[in-house]
Design a protein around this motif. Structure first.
Motif, mmCIF file in Angstrom:
data_model
loop_
_atom_site.group_PDB
_atom_site.id
_atom_site.type_symbol
_atom_site.label_atom_id
_atom_site.label_comp_id
_atom_site.label_asym_id
_atom_site.label_seq_id
_atom_site.Cartn_x
_atom_site.Cartn_y
_atom_site.Cartn_z
ATOM 1 N N UNK A 1 0.862 -1.189 0.000
ATOM 2 C CA UNK A 1 0.000 0.000 0.000
ATOM 3 C C UNK A 1 0.892 1.230 0.000
ATOM 4 N N UNK A 2 0.871 1.971 -1.100
ATOM 5 C CA UNK A 2 1.809 3.065 -1.302
ATOM 6 C C UNK A 2 1.358 4.386 -0.682
ATOM 7 N N UNK A 3 0.059 4.554 -0.458
ATOM 8 C CA UNK A 3 -0.443 5.881 -0.131
ATOM 9 C C UNK A 3 -1.689 5.781 0.729
ATOM 10 N N UNK B 1 -2.170 -3.437 -5.915
ATOM 11 C CA UNK B 1 -3.175 -4.355 -6.448
ATOM 12 C C UNK B 1 -4.138 -3.669 -7.422
ATOM 13 N N UNK B 2 -3.773 -2.475 -7.889
ATOM 14 C CA UNK B 2 -4.557 -1.699 -8.865
ATOM 15 C C UNK B 2 -5.863 -1.165 -8.301
ATOM 16 N N UNK B 3 -5.974 -1.052 -6.984
ATOM 17 C CA UNK B 3 -7.176 -0.499 -6.389
ATOM 18 C C UNK B 3 -6.836 0.604 -5.413
ATOM 19 N N UNK C 1 -14.150 -0.432 -2.574
ATOM 20 C CA UNK C 1 -13.028 -0.729 -3.472
ATOM 21 C C UNK C 1 -13.192 0.035 -4.784
ATOM 22 N N UNK C 2 -12.165 0.832 -5.148
ATOM 23 C CA UNK C 2 -12.158 1.593 -6.408
ATOM 24 C C UNK C 2 -11.183 0.911 -7.364
ATOM 25 N N UNK C 3 -11.711 0.174 -8.336
ATOM 26 C CA UNK C 3 -10.873 -0.589 -9.267
ATOM 27 C C UNK C 3 -10.458 0.294 -10.440
ATOM 28 N N UNK C 4 -9.150 0.338 -10.716
ATOM 29 C CA UNK C 4 -8.609 1.177 -11.781
ATOM 30 C C UNK C 4 -8.531 0.371 -13.075
ATOM 31 N N UNK D 1 0.101 -0.075 -10.382
ATOM 32 C CA UNK D 1 0.048 0.442 -9.018
ATOM 33 C C UNK D 1 -0.728 1.752 -8.945
ATOM 34 N N UNK D 2 -1.517 1.894 -7.884
ATOM 35 C CA UNK D 2 -2.084 3.202 -7.536
ATOM 36 C C UNK D 2 -1.061 3.860 -6.609
ATOM 37 N N UNK D 3 -0.395 4.888 -7.109
ATOM 38 C CA UNK D 3 0.770 5.445 -6.427
ATOM 39 C C UNK D 3 0.465 6.659 -5.573
#
Length: 465
Positions: free
Chosen positions: A162-164, A180-182, A199-202, A216-218
């Motif tokens: 978890x980056x952020x 995990x792209x979310x 959950x917000x899926x990108x 990644x959601x950065x």
């Protein structure tokens, strides 16, 4: 068996991350264009590279030990990883095995007239590649300032690091972004021990349909009234979401991954930083690029607004630039050895000074670096007033409390430290279960959220400490 260079690069990148070489992993990821691959990192198990190497080593040992007639003779000594990739060493070992096998066939065993049970074969050993970390100087933390586990709530749900994370400015919603792209929105108001998560899926458009981006959601940040959440991704797009999880708009201008993204205080502009060495100011209402800044000579890692039209940016070029909307060059710069000895990863302005809710305190700029230190700067004089040195690994995040009296810092040493901005002294400390990528304060200054490399998000309750 066949494999692509993208697959090899990804396994090396993941190995560097898992071994704690975060800076090397970041650099390698940029140079090898990991962001342009279609590999879903969430599906790759931990230690994948070591597993493949181990299996390859076992195969080579088996190849040596099996003779031309198909019979097996056990290896006397296991191969090292380097020996296994050297053709001459492998050929010599095969010759030795064949010679020993011939000797065994021609020489009758000596029994002295008795029949003995054969001795059990020696256990097979496998050489596994391991990394021995370099010794680091341990910074002792006074136990009296350690935050007890009873004051920490751990949130699980993400399937990768978890980056952020960021608190909603109006409610007890905590947002987090992961590999995990979310992104996820955690509701900490009703049941903080077991909060609901949205959950917000990108996704991206591919062949006329939406498919997971697998990137990644950065970065993410709330607007001033907490009604919209902006996210930045390794796929190069920024997105704006509503609190009910619906996607409001998508912003595309960066040529590569986005590393940081921030709303201004008024909520009419979004600022982003990317691997393409640029920073962009976006019109939040239209989603259009208002101005793009190209002052850095290397990837831009972080940005932070000073006012509604001016901001600071930092980069792997070890420079901090202060820029303003409508101005085509930096209005102030901190360069080279006057900042840090290694790359500056993140910067934050204090909520103090003229025009803030804390006008009687001086404006401070905090910067954190891969040199494991945090520095507090007097912006007007351009001098460092405190160097904070208790961390033992790179510092990825810093955040000021709403009253500007405290600074939280998060490092890959798994520690969240809380400092007095006036004295520079460490006042509270907590050690989590993974390297810390981000720290953030809630609007009341009573809680600190943190996100970690092991997929965890945790909340520290600082009340009555």
């Amino acid at each position: 068996m066949s494999f692509s260079s993208d697959e090899v690069n990804f396994l090396v990148y993941r190995y560097l991350q898992e071994s704690g070489f975060s800076h090397s992993a970041y650099t390698f990821g940029i140079e090898s264009h990991i962001s342009q691959s279609n590999i879903n990192g969430a599906l790759v198990p931990p230690a994948a590279l070591l597993s493949i190497l181990q299996k390859g080593l076992q195969y080579t040992e088996a190849e040596i030990s099996i003779g031309e007639d198909g019979t097996e003779q056990r290896l006397g000594e296991s191969l090292s990883l380097i020996d296994a990739v050297m053709p001459e060493v492998v050929a010599n070992r095969q010759n030795m095995q064949n010679q020993q096998k011939q000797a065994t066939k021609t020489e009758p065993p000596e029994t002295n007239g008795t029949t003995e049970e054969p001795a059990p074969p020696p256990p097979t050993t496998t050489t596994t590649a391991t990394t021995t970390p370099a010794p680091v100087e341990t910074m002792e933390v006074d136990q009296s300032i350690e935050i007890p586990a009873s004051k920490a709530t751990v949130l699980r749900g993400h399937e990768s690091e978890v980056f952020i994370c960021a608190w909603n400015p109006s409610t007890d919603l905590l947002a987090s972004g992961s590999g995990d792209s979310t992104a996820r929105i955690w509701d900490m108001s009703d049941n903080p021990a077991n909060p609901n998560q949205l959950v917000l899926r990108h996704c991206i458009q591919k062949g006329g349909t939406e498919v997971p981006s697998n990137k990644d959601v950065t970065s993410l940040d709330w607007n001033c009234d907490g009604t919209l959440l902006a996210t930045g991704s390794y796929d190069g797009y920024a997105r704006i979401w509503r609190t009910d999880g619906l996607l409001a708009s998508t912003l595309g201008q960066h040529k590569g991954p986005i590393f940081a993204l921030k709303w201004n205080k008024r909520g009419n502009y979004i600022l982003s930083a990317g691997v393409d060495k640029t920073t962009i100011i976006w019109d939040a209402a239209t989603g259009q690029c208002t101005q793009q800044f190209s002052f850095h000579s290397a990837p831009a890692l972080d940005v932070d607004w000073q006012s509604n039209q001016s901001f600071a940016s930092c980069s792997t070029d070890q420079c901090i630039h202060v820029c303003k909307l409508g101005v085509d060059k930096p209005i102030k710069s901190f360069q080279g050895h006057t900042a840090h000895s290694k790359e500056i990863y993140t910067i934050k302005w204090s909520p103090t000074g003229t025009g803030t809710q804390n006008p009687n305190m001086n404006l401070i700029l905090a910067s954190a670096s891969f040199d494991s230190t945090v520095r507090l700067w007097d912006v007007e004089r351009g001098v460092c007033i405190h160097t904070l040195t208790k961390h033992t690994e790179p510092v990825y995040s810093v955040a000021f409390s709403p009253d500007g009296k405290f600074l939280a810092s998060g490092s890959f040493d798994k520690c969240v430290h809380i400092w007095s901005t006036q004295s520079g002294q460490l006042v509270h400390s907590y050690k989590g279960t993974g390297g810390i990528f981000e720290v953030c304060w809630n609007s009341r200054g009573s809680k600190v959220g943190a996100s970690a490399s092991d997929g965890s998000v945790f909340v520290l309750d600082l009340r009555k400490l």
